[in-house]
Design an enzyme around this catalytic site. Sequence first.
Site, PDB file in Angstrom:
ATOM      1  N   ASP A  54      25.002 -13.166 -17.278  1.00 45.98           N
ATOM      2  CA  ASP A  54      25.656 -14.359 -16.684  1.00 45.98           C
ATOM      3  C   ASP A  54      24.762 -14.762 -15.533  1.00 45.98           C
ATOM      4  OD1 ASP A  54      27.141 -16.294 -15.348  1.00 45.98           O
ATOM      5  OD2 ASP A  54      28.857 -14.961 -14.786  1.00 45.98           O
ATOM      6  N   GLU A 133       0.775  -4.149   3.048  1.00 49.39           N
ATOM      7  CA  GLU A 133       1.120  -2.999   3.731  1.00 49.39           C
ATOM      8  C   GLU A 133       2.626  -3.376   4.160  1.00 49.39           C
ATOM      9  OE1 GLU A 133      -1.648  -2.705   6.567  1.00 49.39           O
ATOM     10  OE2 GLU A 133      -3.208  -2.787   5.322  1.00 49.39           O
ATOM     11  N   GLU A 135       5.892  -2.361   5.796  1.00 47.35           N
ATOM     12  CA  GLU A 135       6.314  -1.329   6.983  1.00 47.35           C
ATOM     13  C   GLU A 135       7.932  -1.348   6.785  1.00 47.35           C
ATOM     14  OE1 GLU A 135       2.866  -2.046  10.569  1.00 47.35           O
ATOM     15  OE2 GLU A 135       4.788  -3.478  10.396  1.00 47.35           O
ATOM     16  N   GLU A 216       4.665   4.471  12.048  1.00 52.93           N
ATOM     17  CA  GLU A 216       4.093   3.355  12.879  1.00 52.93           C
ATOM     18  C   GLU A 216       4.446   3.207  14.296  1.00 52.93           C
ATOM     19  OE1 GLU A 216       2.497   0.715  12.907  1.00 52.93           O
ATOM     20  OE2 GLU A 216       1.383   0.687  11.030  1.00 52.93           O
ATOM     21  N   HIS A 273       1.278  -6.844   6.282  1.00 54.53           N
ATOM     22  CA  HIS A 273      -0.139  -7.613   6.112  1.00 54.53           C
ATOM     23  C   HIS A 273      -0.312  -7.539   4.674  1.00 54.53           C
ATOM     24  CE1 HIS A 273      -0.363  -5.555  10.292  1.00 54.53           C
ATOM     25  NE2 HIS A 273       0.209  -6.554  10.410  1.00 54.53           N
TER      26      HIS A 273
END
Length: 474
Positions: A54, A133, A135, A216, A273
């Site tokens: 659907d 990239e 994160e 990070e 990035h």
Amino acid sequence: MGFKTAKEVVDFIKKEGVQFVDLRFMDFPGMWQHTTIPTQTFDEDSFENGQGFDGSSIRGWQAINESDMLLVPDPTTAVIDPFTEHKTLIMVCDIKDPLTRQDYTRDPRHIVKKAVNYLKSTGIGDTCFVGPEAEFFVFDDVRYNSSSNESFVFIDSDEAVWNTGRKEEGGNLGYKVRHKEGYFPVPPTDTLMDLRSEMVVNMQKLGLVIETQHHEVATAGQCEIDMKFDEILAMADKLMFFKYAVKNTAYQYGRSATFMPKPLFGDNGSGMHTHMSIWKDGKPLFGGNEYAGLSETALYFIGGILKHTKALTAITNPTVNSYKRLVPGFEAPVNLAYSARNRSAAIRIPMYSNNPKSKRVEVRYPDPSCNPYLAFAALLMAGIDGIQNKIHPGEPLDKNIYDLPAEELSKIESTPRYLRDALEHLREDHEFLLKGEVFTKDVIETWIEYKIKEEINKVELRPHPHEFFLYYDI
């Protein structure tokens, strides 16, 4: 992954005792959807006939009076799901109209295919490689609510700096990540190394090639895991497998992972990035003797992206929350310029190698909340437009942006400050996306209308908790 035909997939199902086939597809805003079929009813004809569903129940798609659609599995995407209790084979699907058997124009995967075909038709190149990239954050506790009389969010992480004074079972051992000091610390400060490694193992089971993983910058569990680049369609598929692995591995560990661009105030947000290059006949086109070892073609590609960035952000940074990350003055990649070294520039030229095969353009402003099929296709179309029209990006921004005089800084344009602004730019600047019918006017109009109605208006109408902090006692 690695199959080429429907027969190979069906033979594998029988040989390996697969019990279920899970058909995945991407909705318009950018969430993976699925339906699961027992293998006793799945055969080679299933690839030809497809699986009905659907379409009116999928966000941004069909009207109720034209709801029937087909899922047609792509055998090259087949892979065993490492998270299911019963042996399950995942396949990514294309969307087709059941009457005409034509590809559905709002199917994001179809849009990427059209972008590649358009690239080939121009004669510029035949392959676009992409390496994102993405994160993300991993939290130990996430609670939120938004109703007519209540609005709050509570996030917690065992490694967050705000928990240095918390009483913990067995004692608080003090290894916490200070704000903006989360980049590359070893354990015990980095508490998520084993979790990320388990994510990598699961990604490898899903056919992804992983190059590195690390903590990070932000406190409270910000992470990055990098995949090896691949062709644009394959990479868009792989990014969805990537997100699936991150979220489900975290869930197995009793944690929650999010690709929301800016979940925390006062610390880094999560970007994506995106490295891009164009090749032709097996040869790279972006290496040369121009700035930072680039070719003239690569510079024109950069020029096209910079020219259209304000419109592109409506697709590459598609949430209201995206613009809490793209704020001038906070080291965010908001400046519409390019540079080999300046990370506040919208586009950077990685200088890790002088090999022409490694020469690429890194677009730094996208974030992982985007629909990768739409985002990658839009970036490619902007770059192609730059090459076709020889749009030179001007001089690079190699100066320290924070040392520039106000007069010079004012001449550098920035990304939009809000999603509504970005959508208005897209409304005014989208002809480059319509070339080769890669995007259609219907896709652009539906995207803008959906974002305003379903996201922007719903946020703007609601009082923000910080407004009570500022104004309640007026």
